[in-house]
Design a protein around this motif. Structure first.
Motif, PDB file in Angstrom:
ATOM      1  N   HIS A 140      -5.285  -0.136   0.486  1.00  0.00           N
ATOM      2  CA  HIS A 140      -6.371  -0.497   1.402  1.00  0.00           C
ATOM      3  C   HIS A 140      -7.514   0.503   1.268  1.00  0.00           C
ATOM      4  N   CYS A 161       0.849  -1.187   0.000  1.00  0.00           N
ATOM      5  CA  CYS A 161       0.000   0.000   0.000  1.00  0.00           C
ATOM      6  C   CYS A 161       0.888   1.242   0.000  1.00  0.00           C
ATOM      7  N   CYS A 208      -7.108   3.213   3.824  1.00  0.00           N
ATOM      8  CA  CYS A 208      -6.011   4.130   3.512  1.00  0.00           C
ATOM      9  C   CYS A 208      -6.419   5.071   2.379  1.00  0.00           C
ATOM     10  N   CYS A 259       0.316   3.232   3.730  1.00  0.00           N
ATOM     11  CA  CYS A 259       0.820   2.701   4.997  1.00  0.00           C
ATOM     12  C   CYS A 259       2.026   1.782   4.813  1.00  0.00           C
TER      13      CYS A 259
END
Ligand SMILES: [Zn+2]
Length: 76
Positions: free
Chosen positions: A32, A18, A35, A21
């Motif tokens: 995500h 990702c 996110c 993160c």
């Protein structure tokens, strides 16, 4: 005992990380959902802050002396 392990039927996809993160993400886009919402909220918050700085609301005199005035903190 010379027993071979079976070959996996489904090959593992290369793991995508990702961009927000840095953890491994199994989502289709590689990011995500939580996110992605954080990233979208950050952009929206910066846009709203720029708009508020460019066009600050009028400072209203409060009836209470020493009351918090949120518009006053936007003034340079
Ligand atoms: Zn993430």
């Amino acid at each position: 005992m010379s027993e071979k392990k079976p070959e996996p039927l489904i090959r593992a996809e290369p793991q995508q990380k990702c961009p927000v993160c840095g953890h491994v993400s199994y989502s289709i886009g590689g990011i995500h959902p939580q996110c992605h919402s954080v990233m979208a909220d950050r952009k929206r918050r910066e846009l709203r802050a720029e708009e508020a700085r460019a066009n600050p609301p009028p400072v209203q005199a409060s009836k209470k002396p020493g009351a918090f005035n949120g518009a006053a903190r936007l003034r340079p």
